[in-house]
Every structure is written in C-alpha cells, then in structure tokens.
Scaffold this active site. Structure first.
Site, PDB file in Angstrom:
ATOM      1  N   ALA A 107     -95.119  46.096 -45.982  1.00  0.00           N
ATOM      2  CA  ALA A 107     -94.631  47.361 -45.798  1.00  0.00           C
ATOM      3  C   ALA A 107     -94.858  47.841 -44.776  1.00  0.00           C
ATOM      4  CB  ALA A 107     -94.467  47.674 -47.417  1.00  0.00           C
TER       5      ALA A 107
ATOM      6  N   GLY B 186     -95.766  43.080 -48.316  1.00  0.00           N
ATOM      7  CA  GLY B 186     -94.365  43.118 -49.205  1.00  0.00           C
ATOM      8  C   GLY B 186     -93.248  42.296 -47.898  1.00  0.00           C
TER       9      GLY B 186
ATOM     10  N   GLU C  55     -93.723  38.666 -50.912  1.00  0.00           N
ATOM     11  CA  GLU C  55     -93.461  39.152 -51.951  1.00  0.00           C
ATOM     12  C   GLU C  55     -92.184  39.052 -52.164  1.00  0.00           C
ATOM     13  OE1 GLU C  55     -95.209  42.789 -51.971  1.00  0.00           O
ATOM     14  OE2 GLU C  55     -96.130  43.252 -53.907  1.00  0.00           O
TER      15      GLU C  55
ATOM     16  N   GLU D 176    -103.028  43.404 -48.702  1.00  0.00           N
ATOM     17  CA  GLU D 176    -102.640  44.601 -49.147  1.00  0.00           C
ATOM     18  C   GLU D 176    -104.357  45.631 -49.763  1.00  0.00           C
ATOM     19  OE1 GLU D 176    -101.057  42.639 -50.369  1.00  0.00           O
ATOM     20  OE2 GLU D 176     -98.712  43.601 -50.486  1.00  0.00           O
TER      21      GLU D 176
HETATM   22  C1  LIG Z   1     -98.694  41.278 -39.264  1.00  0.00           C
HETATM   23  C2  LIG Z   1    -100.142  41.469 -38.347  1.00  0.00           C
HETATM   24  C3  LIG Z   1    -100.578  40.101 -38.501  1.00  0.00           C
HETATM   25  C4  LIG Z   1     -99.815  40.961 -36.361  1.00  0.00           C
HETATM   26  O1  LIG Z   1    -100.701  40.653 -35.909  1.00  0.00           O
HETATM   27  P1  LIG Z   1    -100.436  41.302 -33.675  1.00  0.00           P
HETATM   28  O2  LIG Z   1    -102.172  41.360 -33.554  1.00  0.00           O
HETATM   29  O3  LIG Z   1     -99.990  40.633 -33.815  1.00  0.00           O
HETATM   30  O4  LIG Z   1    -100.285  42.918 -34.127  1.00  0.00           O
HETATM   31  P2  LIG Z   1    -101.031  44.129 -34.119  1.00  0.00           P
HETATM   32  O5  LIG Z   1    -102.210  43.809 -35.161  1.00  0.00           O
HETATM   33  O6  LIG Z   1    -101.683  44.985 -32.506  1.00  0.00           O
HETATM   34  O7  LIG Z   1    -100.300  44.955 -34.096  1.00  0.00           O
HETATM   35  C5  LIG Z   1     -98.953  45.183 -33.911  1.00  0.00           C
HETATM   36  C6  LIG Z   1     -98.040  46.427 -34.217  1.00  0.00           C
HETATM   37  O8  LIG Z   1     -97.459  46.889 -35.326  1.00  0.00           O
HETATM   38  C7  LIG Z   1     -98.584  47.450 -35.810  1.00  0.00           C
HETATM   39  N1  LIG Z   1     -98.589  47.018 -37.688  1.00  0.00           N
HETATM   40  C8  LIG Z   1     -98.811  46.010 -37.451  1.00  0.00           C
HETATM   41  N2  LIG Z   1     -97.952  45.684 -39.305  1.00  0.00           N
HETATM   42  C9  LIG Z   1     -97.815  46.859 -39.740  1.00  0.00           C
HETATM   43  C10 LIG Z   1     -97.849  47.100 -41.405  1.00  0.00           C
HETATM   44  N3  LIG Z   1     -97.452  46.370 -41.986  1.00  0.00           N
HETATM   45  N4  LIG Z   1     -96.901  49.086 -41.343  1.00  0.00           N
HETATM   46  C11 LIG Z   1     -97.239  49.340 -40.109  1.00  0.00           C
HETATM   47  N5  LIG Z   1     -98.037  48.998 -38.675  1.00  0.00           N
HETATM   48  C12 LIG Z   1     -98.023  47.178 -38.775  1.00  0.00           C
HETATM   49  C13 LIG Z   1    -100.216  47.372 -35.649  1.00  0.00           C
HETATM   50  O9  LIG Z   1    -100.379  49.221 -35.681  1.00  0.00           O
HETATM   51  C14 LIG Z   1     -99.389  47.594 -33.734  1.00  0.00           C
HETATM   52  O10 LIG Z   1     -98.620  48.557 -33.695  1.00  0.00           O
HETATM   53  P3  LIG Z   1     -99.958  50.059 -32.840  1.00  0.00           P
HETATM   54  O11 LIG Z   1     -99.133  50.808 -32.202  1.00  0.00           O
HETATM   55  O12 LIG Z   1    -100.962  50.341 -34.052  1.00  0.00           O
HETATM   56  O13 LIG Z   1    -100.708  48.847 -32.156  1.00  0.00           O
HETATM   57  C15 LIG Z   1    -101.255  42.260 -38.264  1.00  0.00           C
HETATM   58  O14 LIG Z   1    -100.588  43.410 -37.207  1.00  0.00           O
HETATM   59  C16 LIG Z   1    -101.532  42.511 -39.331  1.00  0.00           C
HETATM   60  O15 LIG Z   1    -102.061  41.916 -39.772  1.00  0.00           O
HETATM   61  N6  LIG Z   1    -100.872  43.835 -40.023  1.00  0.00           N
HETATM   62  C17 LIG Z   1    -101.047  44.379 -41.132  1.00  0.00           C
HETATM   63  C18 LIG Z   1    -100.278  43.202 -41.893  1.00  0.00           C
HETATM   64  C19 LIG Z   1    -100.489  44.132 -44.296  1.00  0.00           C
HETATM   65  O16 LIG Z   1    -101.569  44.403 -43.956  1.00  0.00           O
HETATM   66  N7  LIG Z   1     -99.515  43.997 -44.227  1.00  0.00           N
HETATM   67  C20 LIG Z   1     -99.755  44.780 -45.853  1.00  0.00           C
HETATM   68  C21 LIG Z   1     -98.793  46.090 -45.948  1.00  0.00           C
HETATM   69  S1  LIG Z   1     -98.320  46.735 -47.074  1.00  0.00           S
HETATM   70  C22 LIG Z   1     -97.613  46.067 -48.078  1.00  0.00           C
HETATM   71  O17 LIG Z   1     -96.582  45.476 -48.259  1.00  0.00           O
HETATM   72  C23 LIG Z   1     -97.121  45.728 -49.610  1.00  0.00           C
HETATM   73  C24 LIG Z   1     -96.739  44.849 -50.409  1.00  0.00           C
HETATM   74  O18 LIG Z   1     -97.578  44.956 -51.805  1.00  0.00           O
HETATM   75  C25 LIG Z   1     -95.137  46.785 -50.794  1.00  0.00           C
HETATM   76  C26 LIG Z   1     -95.759  47.544 -51.601  1.00  0.00           C
HETATM   77  C27 LIG Z   1     -93.950  48.496 -51.878  1.00  0.00           C
HETATM   78  C28 LIG Z   1     -94.331  49.280 -52.404  1.00  0.00           C
HETATM   79  C29 LIG Z   1     -93.314  49.472 -53.545  1.00  0.00           C
HETATM   80  C30 LIG Z   1     -93.895  50.728 -55.072  1.00  0.00           C
HETATM   81  C31 LIG Z   1     -93.339  52.224 -54.870  1.00  0.00           C
HETATM   82  C32 LIG Z   1     -94.121  52.348 -56.195  1.00  0.00           C
HETATM   83  C33 LIG Z   1     -93.942  54.438 -55.631  1.00  0.00           C
HETATM   84  C34 LIG Z   1     -95.428  55.346 -55.940  1.00  0.00           C
HETATM   85  C35 LIG Z   1     -94.048  56.664 -55.671  1.00  0.00           C
HETATM   86  C36 LIG Z   1     -95.291  57.128 -55.009  1.00  0.00           C
HETATM   87  C37 LIG Z   1     -94.043  58.603 -54.440  1.00  0.00           C
HETATM   88  O19 LIG Z   1     -93.469  58.215 -55.533  1.00  0.00           O
HETATM   89  O20 LIG Z   1     -94.208  58.946 -54.012  1.00  0.00           O
END
Ligand SMILES: CC(C)(COP(=O)(O)OP(=O)(O)OC[C@H]1O[C@@H](n2cnc3c(N)ncnc32)[C@H](O)[C@@H]1OP(=O)(O)O)[C@@H](O)C(=O)NCCC(=O)NCCSC(=O)C[C@@H](O)CCCCCCCCCCCCC(=O)O
Ligand SMILES: NC(=O)c1ccc[n+]([C@@H]2O[C@H](COP(=O)([O-])OP(=O)(O)OC[C@H]3O[C@@H](n4cnc5c(N)ncnc54)[C@H](O)[C@@H]3O)[C@@H](O)[C@H]2O)c1
Length: 729
Positions: free
Chosen positions: A70, A109, A112, A132
C-alpha cells in the site's frame, strides 16, 4: 506534476500468447497500490475477466518489481477509491486462473494481492514479506487471514509479527510461492497460466481453506503471546498481529477479515503507527543530504574506493576493518606495536571467519586483510579510517603523517567520538579531504554512521563517506562539526541527568527500569557497565574535568560552569569499570560476567556520598526519571537544530533510533517531543530548571520557546521555521 504521475500510474493491460491477459502494476518507483493504481486495476481486471478470449490472467509489476504494498503516505488521510480488500476478493473469486509473476519484491499489500491469486511464480532473487508490523500496522487486506491458511501457523505468525522479509527460495520451502525461477518470472508465469487453463480452482482459493493448526493450538498461541510481550518492548502492533492470526484459527474467513479491519483501525490511529511511518520516511530522507555551501547528494559525486586502511585495531578499528571487508573493500590494518598488531589480527580474522560461516563473506576475505606497523604502506589507499585513542595530539600526529604519506587525493577519516574535525584537519595539506566517520560499537553490527563535515570538508569527501555507508549497509547521517556531534552531544545530557538522579536519591535499578519500560533495550547504567565506564572517564579526562582537585571557579560537584557529578570518576578510580572488572553500577559474578545483580557496595557508597556532600535525598518517581533523562536530551536536539549542526529533526531521530536504540515506535527524541507536545516539554524543562538552577542545560532552548510561542507547528515544518527564523537574525 500530478498529471505526469497520473499518466505513469496504471494497471497496464496487454495480451500474451493469444489468450493470456497480462496486467502490469505500474506506479514508480516501487508500484505501490495507491488510489490511482487501485482504480486502474479495478477497471483492467474487470476488462480481463469480461473478455471471452481471455482464458487466464497474469499479474506482474513494472520495472522488475511486483509491488511494494500500500502507499504508506495514504495512511495519513481518508481512505478513498476501491478498497484493496475488495480488489483482492475479485481476483480470488475470478473464474479464470490468475497467476502472480513476482519479480523484485511482493511486500505488504503486494503479497496480499499475490495471495489472492491462484498461483504464485517468483524470481529467485525476489523477496516477499509482511513488513506492516514495522510500520505499526498489520496486513489488513486479508494477509493475516490468508497466510495462516496457506502455510504452517508457526511460520505465518513469525512472518506477520516480525515483518521479516524472506527470499523466494525460502518462500518456496514454506509454501508461499509455487515455483521459483532464475529466468524471466513473467515468461514462466505466462507459460504456466496457459497450462492450467480449465483446471479446477476451488482448492486454490485460500479464503475457502481452514488454518492448519498444531495439536495444542491454545497453548501454542499463549506461548507466542508471552514471547511477543517479552520482545516487543512496548510496541503494540506485534500483539495486534497475533490477535489477527488467532482469529484465523477460531473464526470463519469473513469474521477474521472483520477482526483484521478492527485491529487495523485501532493501530492506524495510534501514535506508534504515526511514529513508525515517520521513521520509515526519515530513514530515506537522510540519504538526501545537504551542506550549508549548497552542495547536496544530487550535485556531488563520490570517489570510487578500491582500497582502504584502518589505523588502530582496538574495539572500533577491529569492527571497522570487518565492516569494510564485508563491503568488498580490501583493508591495510595498522597498529603501533607488534603485540597490539597480533592481538588485533587474531580477533579480526576470527570475526571474519564467523562472518564467513554466516555466509556474509566469500573465502577471498583472507586475501582482503593485510596487517602492518608501517604507515608508509598506505601510499596507494583511497581512504583511511583512523581509530586510535581519543587524544587530540595523537590524532594530529597521525594525520600529519598521513598527509605526507598518502596520495594527495586520499580521503582521510577520523572515528573520533567528540573531537574537533577541523583541528585534526588543520595539520594536513588536504583539509578538504578530512571527514569524520563516527561508527558505533560494535562497528560491524551497528547500523549508524555519523558523517561529520568541518568548515573545510569538501562535498566529495562527504559524498564518498555517504556512499561507503551505503556500501556497508549502514544508515549514514551527515552532520556538522561540534563537540560530540549530534549523538554524543545529546547523550551526554541523558547520562548526566542519570548521575544527578543517583545523587538526589534514585538507584541504578530504578532508573534503568523506567528507561526499559519506555522501550530502550537496556537502561543507561546497564549500557555503561557493558561498554565500560572508562570510555566516558577518558573523555572527561581529555576535557580536563576529572580529579579531586577543586578547579578554578569550581568545586567538587561544580565544574565547567555547572553542576558536575564525579560519581563515574570515583568508580573508575577504584577500578570499578563495569562488566569487564566484575563491578560497576551493578555487580557481576566475575570479571567479564554478563548478568547484572544488586551492588550493595554502590548503594552504601551512594548513601555516604550524599551525607558527605550534604545532599538532601528525595523520592524520585517514574515521571521524574523519564522527564529528567529525556527532556534535556531533547532540549539539546533543539539547540543542535538551531545551530544547523543537524539539517532536520528527522536526522536527529534516525541517529537515535539506529545509534542509541531509541525505541522506533517512539519515532526518535524530536518526534517524541512533538507527540508529548512541545508546551509540555517546555513547561517541564522550566520547572526542573527552577528547582536546579545550577544545571544550565535544563534551561529551554530558544528554538523550543519560539516553536511553542508560534503554536507548536508540526515537526515536518520545523526545517522551514528554523530557516525563516535564522534569516531574520
Ligand atoms: C520496496 C522497498 C524494498 C524498495 O527499496 P529501495 O531501497 O529500492 O527503495 P527506497 O526504500 O529508497 O524507496 C524508493 C522510494 O519509494 C518510497 N516507497 C517505498 N515503499 C513505499 C510505500 N509502501 N509507500 C509509499 N512510498 C514508498 C520510498 O519512500 C522512496 O521514496 P523517497 O521519496 O522517500 O525517497 C522499500 O522501499 C520498502 O521496504 N518499502 C516499504 C514496503 C512496505 O512496508 N510495504 C507495506 C506497506 S503497508 C501495506 O501494504 C498495508 C497492507 O496490508 C494493505 C492495507 C490495506 C488497508 C485497507 C484497510 C482499510 C481499513 C479502513 C480504515 C478506515 C479508516 C478511514 O476510513 O479513515
Ligand atoms: N569504543 C567505543 O564505543 C567508540 C565508539 C565510537 C567511536 N570511538 C572512538 O574510536 C576511537 C578508538 O576507540 P577504541 O574504543 O577503539 O579505542 P581502543 O583503546 O580500544 O583502541 C585504540 C587502538 O589504537 C591503537 N593505537 C594507538 N596509537 C596508535 C598509533 N600511533 N598507531 C596505530 N595504532 C595506535 C592502540 O594500540 C589501540 O589498539 C576513539 O577516537 C574513540 O573515541 C569509540
């Protein structure tokens, strides 16, 4: 800008091998499932499902990356657009087989979504996982319910509660992916999809399965709970992850999903999730360094490093040598005497052997370390790291020699923890190539590297040190030159308050307990015993603070313009240096012992000390311990920001999380201050300063006062606030 992004973000559609629809998740740089991508995926998937000519669907990610999960930035706002849970449900319910082609990574995600597919094919080098929990959350698009239905409960629980990322081969072993290839995963997925057209899919829909359980599942889950409580150091997300996985055992899939959502909402609004997500972006922000001259990571190139040298093979030099070799850089290691050289060599070679056994090194490491007493051998190195005793005249003597012996473009680094980089540089002919590289012990393990520039340090030297940090898989943070730089300058106040609290009536056990309850892995007195009290003692000696003599204008308990606690000096003078001598703040079973126990001598000594100096003992409560230890440290952080020694609060926070084990779920000292509320921090500092006017470091910094006077703006705006406020001066 928005338009460019919008154009780049989509679930691209194409046909392969006639009847296979290929949907490519496209959202650079890591294909996060942002609002726009979810919208596009919804449409594209419907199209593929509706097209009668399409018999199977393959989902892949653009640019060799399946999906980074996500979009974390969206967690700060209101959720809108198609829900990921519903999209994944559509995928799973599809009557056409859906295959995930995982290259690069499938995280959060992204995994998932892959679990919603009927089959998963991964490239050998791909990584999968549920990170997460490290963001203060749980997998909330069905991941906490599908994974335990797919693999063993033990493995699912471990992966979800720790966030550990695993390689594709490990994922294959666990049963998360169905096939692994070292060729093109997309091509293989397309071939595979063609082969399974028309085969039954019911058994591939994970939501229809039940979670396979070990025989005594109840006690298994109870033990898991106890273990998570013990290791989570106050973080709530691992416990919520366990509750969600538990629901997969006792509830239907739909009930489990409901529980997952409930827990996710609870976590999402917690301060811990905000802190952990802040920390995720802060860590990445440190790479984008800048210097007051205008030089930045963007406009400066690093030098290539073919060979390095390390001078001084004590505690730090040994770890630094190993870190460099692990990064693939051969090292010439130098000592001052044969005995020290042999001792250093023996330890370094055995450390390297251990790394080799852990598969962190190839056999070639034996050829990568050379040992010598002769500085003249350093003519051909590109970079030197000096790690001799913390003594200015010794360091100057070494740098003077280096300046005449090394090549004119060698980068000269010092690992000093406190000394003035510019004074060290002043004895060289290349002060622009002198830079501080402050490693943390043990240097081959600890992730932090403070990179310190003096007024004459060139951007190239900084860029090279930062590149080296990355090569060593460390987090480099660029900071300015001052006594103790960022980390130790702040830490000094934390330690100082802890000693003052002992003088006033507290005991080490009490102080450590409060700090450990806050989330530090060890309280300050246990850390001091572990590292050795003499480290700080030597720094105090170097600063001319120690000794029983009354220094001019001071007294036994007042030195350097404020209150001074000589407790540590007294222990060191008596030979009580911590674990290595079997006694320090705690007592150990023997010299080198590891288990701290009550130190009766120290308790009696503290009573006598208070009596001797006429100190009125008072009850020191938990709040006072926490506030007295943390707020002066934070206050110094504000001074450091105001002086532009650190470019941003994020830099300070990352230094504390990676160098000083500050609990990540509290973000770091500056983020913590913003969470507690700046007015409260200010009030408390004023309060303690009033009671202890002889501790000048309790006086609130002018930046803190100004931020509060301006309505305590959010932490993300402090940088701009400081710039504006400094330019008005
Ligand atoms: C992916 C990586 C391993 C890549 O690593 P690398 O070294 O190649 O690159 P960088 O880490 O430098 O990243 C490059 C660049 O990209 C940005 N970035 C990376 N990942 C993300 C991300 N997930 N989101 C946003 N931005 C990201 C990073 O910041 C860099 O940019 P910058 O400008 O800062 O230099 C590595 O990046 C990594 O490990 N990323 C994180 C991976 C991660 O943690 N993923 C999980 C994300 S959380 C998730 O997926 C949750 C899921 O379970 C889905 C949940 C669904 C929720 C829906 C439920 C709704 C509930 C309702 C609530 C109601 C509330 C309301 O209505 O208000
Ligand atoms: N120990 C820590 O936790 C720590 C952490 C960060 C930075 N530092 C800094 O790193 C530096 C080294 O600290 P340490 O704890 O490794 O010290 P140490 O006493 O363990 O080792 C210093 C080594 O330098 C060698 N040495 C002294 N003079 C030399 C010379 N002229 N030529 C070659 N070798 C010489 C000594 O023989 C000794 O082996 C200091 O500046 C210290 O402030 C220490």
């Amino acid at each position: 800008m928005t338009q460019t992004l919008a154009a780049a973000t989509m679930a691209a559609y194409r046909r392969a091998a006639g009847c296979i629809a290929v949907i490519t998740l496209t959202n650079p740089p890591v294909n996060t499932l942002s609002y726009l991508l979810r919208e596009s995926f919804y449409e594209t998937f419907r199209r593929a499902n509706a097209d009668a000519e399409v018999k199977a669907i393959v989902i892949c990610g653009a640019d060799g990356k399946f999906c980074g999960g996500a979009d974390i930035k969206e967690f700060a706002g209101k959720f809108s657009g198609p829900s990921l849970v519903a999209l994944i449900d559509d995928v799973e319910q599809s009557k056409k087989p859906v295959v995930a082609a995982i290259e690069g990574m499938a995280l959060g995600g992204g995994l998932e979504l892959a679990l919603g597919c009927h089959y998963r094919i991964a490239h050998t080098k791909a990584q999968v996982g549920f990170p997460e929990v490290t963001l203060g959350l749980l997998p909330a698009a069905g991941g906490s319910q599908r994974l335990p239905r797919l693999i063993t409960l033990t493995s699912a629980l471990e992966l979800i509660t720790t966030g550990r990322r695993i390689s594709a081969p490990e994922a294959l072993k666990l049963g998360i992916v169905d096939k692994v290839t070292d060729k093109n995963a997309l091509d293989m997925a397309i071939d595979f999809a063609r082969d399974i057209i028309g085969k039954p899919l019911e058994s591939r829909r994970l939501s229809l399965r039940t979670t396979p359980c070990p025989p005594d599942v109840e006690s298994f889950l109870d033990e898991a709970l106890a273990s998570i409580r013990k290791h989570s150091r106050g973080a709530i997300a691992p416990l919520a992850c366990l509750q969600a996985v538990r629901a997969s055992v006792y509830s239907t899939f739909d009930e489990g999903l409901k529980k997952e959502q409930e827990l996710f909402k609870m976590l999402l609004t917690s301060g811990q999730a905000r802190a952990l997500q802040y920390s995720f972006f802060a860590q990445r922000a440190t790479k984008k360094w800048s210097m007051p001259s205008g030089a930045t990571w963007k406009n400066t190139s690093a030098r290539p490093l073919r060979k390095a040298a390390v001078i001084g093979l004590g505690t730090m030099g040994r770890g630094i040598t190993v870190a460099l070799i692990k990064a693939g850089i051969p090292v010439i290691a130098v000592e001052m005497g044969l005995k020290q050289l042999e001792a250093g060599k023996t330890v370094i070679m055995s450390m390297l052997e251990k790394e080799f056994k852990k598969k962190q090194l190839t056999k070639a490491y034996r050829e990568m370390a050379a040992f010598t007493l002769d500085l003249a051998k350093l003519q051909e190195v590109d970079l030197v790291v000096e790690a001799v005793f913390e003594n200015m005249s010794l360091k100057k003597q070494i740098f003077q020699q280096l300046s005449s012996l090394c090549s004119a473009d060698a980068i000269l680094c010092t690992n000093t923890s406190t000394l003035d980089i510019d004074e060290i540089a002043s004895v060289t002919t290349t002060p622009h190539l002198v830079v501080g590289m402050h490693f943390f012990a043990p240097a081959h393990v600890m992730k932090l590297l403070e990179v310190i520039y003096g007024p004459r340090t060139s951007p190239t030297a900084v860029a090279t040190a930062m590149q080296l940090a990355q090569q060593m898989e460390k987090v480099g943070v660029v900071v300015g030159n001052c006594n103790g730089f960022v980390g130790n300058r702040m830490f000094k106040l934390y330690a100082e308050q802890a000693y003052f609290l002992l003088e006033e009536g507290a005991i080490p056990e009490q102080v450590d307990q409060v700090l450990e309850d806050f989330g530090f892995p060890m309280g300050i007195f246990k850390v001091s015993d572990l590292s050795g009290l003499d480290i700080e003692w030597k720094i105090r000696q170097e600063q001319g603070l120690t000794g029983p003599k009354q220094i001019p204008g001071g007294s036994f308990r007042h030195r350097a313009g404020g209150r001074y606690s000589p407790l540590l000096d007294i222990l060191c003078e008596r030979g009580y240096l911590g674990q290595k001598t079997g006694q320090g703040w705690y007592l150990y079973e023997k010299p080198g012992g590891r288990v701290p126990t009550f130190n009766l001598w120290l308790h009696k000594f503290l009573e006598e000390y208070r009596e001797l100096h006429g100190i009125q003992k008072h009850y020191v409560g938990q709040d006072e311990i926490l506030e007295r230890c943390l707020y002066p440290l934070i206050n110094m952080g504000f001074h450091i920001l105001e002086e532009r020694i650190a470019a941003s609060p994020e830099d300070i926070d990352i230094i504390y999380v990676f160098g000083y084990s500050w609990p990540r779920h509290w973000g770091g000292p500056m983020f913590y201050a913003s969470m507690v509320g700046l007015p409260r921090v200010l009030d408390k500092l004023n309060y303690y300063h009033e009671i202890h006017p002889d501790i000048p470091t309790l006086e609130p910094s002018s930046l803190l006062k100004k931020l509060v006077a301006n309505g305590s703006p959010p932490i993300g705006t402090w940088g701009a606030f400081i710039k504006e406020h400094n330019s008005k001066l």
